[in-house]
Structure formats: C-alpha cells, structure tokens
Design an enzyme around this catalytic site. Sequence first.
Site, PDB file in Angstrom:
ATOM      1  N   ASP A 178       0.824  -1.206   0.000  1.00  0.00           N
ATOM      2  CA  ASP A 178       0.000   0.000   0.000  1.00  0.00           C
ATOM      3  C   ASP A 178       0.860   1.258   0.000  1.00  0.00           C
ATOM      4  O   ASP A 178       0.650   2.187  -0.793  1.00  0.00           O
ATOM      5  CB  ASP A 178      -0.919  -0.017   1.227  1.00  0.00           C
ATOM      6  N   ASP A 183      -9.083  -2.578   2.636  1.00  0.00           N
ATOM      7  CA  ASP A 183      -8.995  -1.966   3.962  1.00  0.00           C
ATOM      8  C   ASP A 183     -10.017  -2.561   4.931  1.00  0.00           C
ATOM      9  O   ASP A 183      -9.959  -2.291   6.134  1.00  0.00           O
ATOM     10  CB  ASP A 183      -9.213  -0.455   3.855  1.00  0.00           C
TER      11      ASP A 183
END
Length: 482
Positions: free
Chosen positions: A333, A393
């Site tokens: 990420d 997420d």
Amino acid sequence: VAADEGILHASGSGVPPVTKDYCIIYNSNWVSLPKSLDNATFTTLENLTSTVLCSSAEVPSGLMKDKAVVVMRGNCTFLEKARIAQSLGAKMLLIASKSRLPAISDNKTDFEDVTLPIALIRYNDIVDMQLVLGNEVNVTLYSPPLPEFDYSMVVIFLIAVFTVALGGYWSGVAELENLKAVASPGERETRWKKEENVTFTPITVILFVVICCVMLVLLYFFYKWLVYVIISVFCLASAMSLYNCLAALIGEIPFGQCRITCSNKTIEVRLIFLAVFCIAAAVVWAVFRNEDRWAWILQDILGVAFCLNFIKTLKMPNFKSCVILLGLLLLYDVFFVFITPFITKNGASIMVEVAAGPFGNSEKLPVVIRVPRLEHSASTLCDLPFSLLGFGDIIVPGLLVAYCRRFDVQTRSSSVYYISCTIAYAVGMVLTFIVLALMKMGQPALLYLVPCTLITSSLIAWRRKEMKKFWKGSSYQVGWRP
C-alpha cells in the site's frame, strides 16, 4: 503554476429560478474568487461553443459586451482567447473542454494585462446547463473552502466496522459448528482437508501479495481493457457472496422449507428464488453502475456481502501468517501510494491513478465502498463526489479479526481477542480519518489499521501469556486430533 477547483453557480430564468452548480478549474494566480455566494454578481451567459475564439472575426461585434462567454478549446492559447474576449467587452471567459479538465499552466506574467476571470468547464456541463436551465442563464463563480470533515466518513466508518465485526463473528460461528459437528474420525479428517483448501499459509500469503502487485501494474498499463474483466469478476463473486450471506440467514428461518428433487438431488425452493434474486441484483448493478444517484447503494450492498464472505471463507492458520500478510500488504500500500510518484512519468501515484481511472477513463473499478459526500465543495463536483474505502482496507484487517474470533472459540477465552481487535480496527479507522482531514489528501488506510490491530492482538496475547499458542495457532487449526 496553480490549478484550483471552483464552482460555477448557474441560475435559470424561471420563477422561482432553477439553479445548479458545475465544476470549474481556474488559476488562483490570475484571479481570486469569492469564498461564498454572499453579494454575488450574476452575469448573463452567452453560449459560443460553436467557435474556439482564436480570432475576433469569429464573433459578431457587440455579442460579448458585458456577458460571460463560453467557447471551445482550440489550437490557440488561453492567453490569446482571454485578450480577444476582453477586447470585445466580455466580463468572464469559460473555456469548454470535451476531454479531462487540465491544469491551466500559462505564465502569470503573461496575464498581467488580463482582468476578466478565466476558467475551464466540461463541455458536457454546458449541454446539461441548457437542458436543465434553458437558453437564458445567469452565472457567477466562487470557490468555497474545503470542509474540514465530511459526515459521509461516519457512514464509511460504520459500514467498515460493522463488516469487520460481523465477518469475524460469522467466522467464529463456523468454527464452533466445525468443533461440534465432528462425529467420527473419517468425517473429521474430511472436514479438516476441506478447510485446508481455504487456509492461507505463509507461502500462499506471499504468492497472493505478488499477484496483487502484478495485477495493479497491469491495470495501470492496460486499464481500459482489464477494468471490464474486474467488473465481470465482481458481478460473479458478489452474487455468490450475497447468496451465501442471505442463505445463512434464511437457514435460520424454520418456515418455507418445501423442496424439489432433480437428478437425485434435493434443493429448497426458496434457495432457488434467492439465487435468482442475487444474480438479478448483480446484473442490475452492472447495467446501471454509472448511475450515481442510487447505484452506489447496490454496489455497497454487494461489496459488503463480498467482504463478509471473503473474511468468513479465507482463514489464517495462525498469527504468524497474519503478521506476514498484513505486513506485506502494508508495504504494498505504502509503496504504490507514496513511492511510485517518483517512478511514473507524470509523477502520479499508481494506486491513485488506478483508483481514479488512468487518463480520465469513465469506468471505475468496483472494489470500493462508496458514500456520497454530504458537505458541499468544489471537490464534490469536480473529482470526488463520493467518499471511498477500498475492500482491502476491510478484508485484510478483517482476516486478523476473524482469526482472533476463531482463537477465542478454540481456547474459550470469552471473545477477548475478537473484541479487542475489533476496537483496535475502529481506532485505526478514526486515526485514518484524522490524518486525512489534516493532510487534505488520500491516505493508505492500512498504514494505520495494520499497526493498530497487530499491536493490540500481540499485547492481549502477551498479557494472557498465550503468545506462543497465538503465534503458532491452536492444535485444531494446525490439524485437530481427538
């Protein structure tokens, strides 16, 4: 060079007048727009999109006098258009673009003699303006400040925490049923082997992260083709996930259990109707996915079902695998958000470009929870009418929450790991929103969610003196024996 987002407020000639706002791009070095509509001065709009205004001969004399004019982009510069419009008495110049709105990048010193406001607007918005407001339109420009906080974040927070908590709880229920259902060694061995097929080992974790990296890079370079592959996969996976979620609920209802037999197999009629409903929901979303008024609700429902089914189905065998998965995806990420701008030619993040649709592609990846922004701002009109949270997420920390819940079930620890990890996830989400509000830019949520959940789980295991067992997994998880 400064490129700022603003709002064109348009008003029709009806009684009462119909109004609508549109996105504009302007350069704050050239013009300073008011922050609100208080004491706003409206100007009559003259639609000259049939010309590019590269020569004053293109416009009849007196047509622009004391008006706001909109012309098309052409081969001449913004400066040339502005000087022609100003010399013909225009009060405002709007330049319509059929492509993605670019930044206005001419030198500030060249515009010192230009006093009228200049802004870029989408050509489609001009067409919409005529359809909605008619041919007689008055306009004004303003640029409200960005809101410190948008309340759509609260909805995103509730959806995320609910999905993680429910997914973890559902995984614990399945674990408890597995423990209670083993009636014979043969059945137990068969069930264990079945569970192994959906278990992430350290090797499969690393392979999964590598596939994620490769897929993201491929999407960056071949987005306009692969986006339809992702949409198709999402429709199929979300329909199956919605079916699994609703079937689990229907299974608890003791009514309507009539069955039919086909090819020596018996199936409940209500499950057939459920399957048709789930397929129809996915097809409706696929057809109307770009309808912003309501399609986001269907996408969020399908997305929540997908995340729940993913968290329940894929199991982490131990805390060690959780640390490897969450750690690698955290690096993934951060790299694709913060490091890739130093590598790409246009200085843009690969992650952000893919999420937004590279090169202005109108198709968006259906891998996010979307909630319309509730606070009015220029960003709402221009680029981000929705607050977004990626499925990753939710799913990635959700797998850790699910492992904590299963560990609670296996060790009969009164849900202490599950509750603590869920609270840590909620704290991580709040921290993400705080940094988002302070930085005024998109954040990789895993940067905050991963440390919160991993550290909390570790502290609970250390405090209960169960770290070794928590790290390696329970005896059942690595191969339960009577």
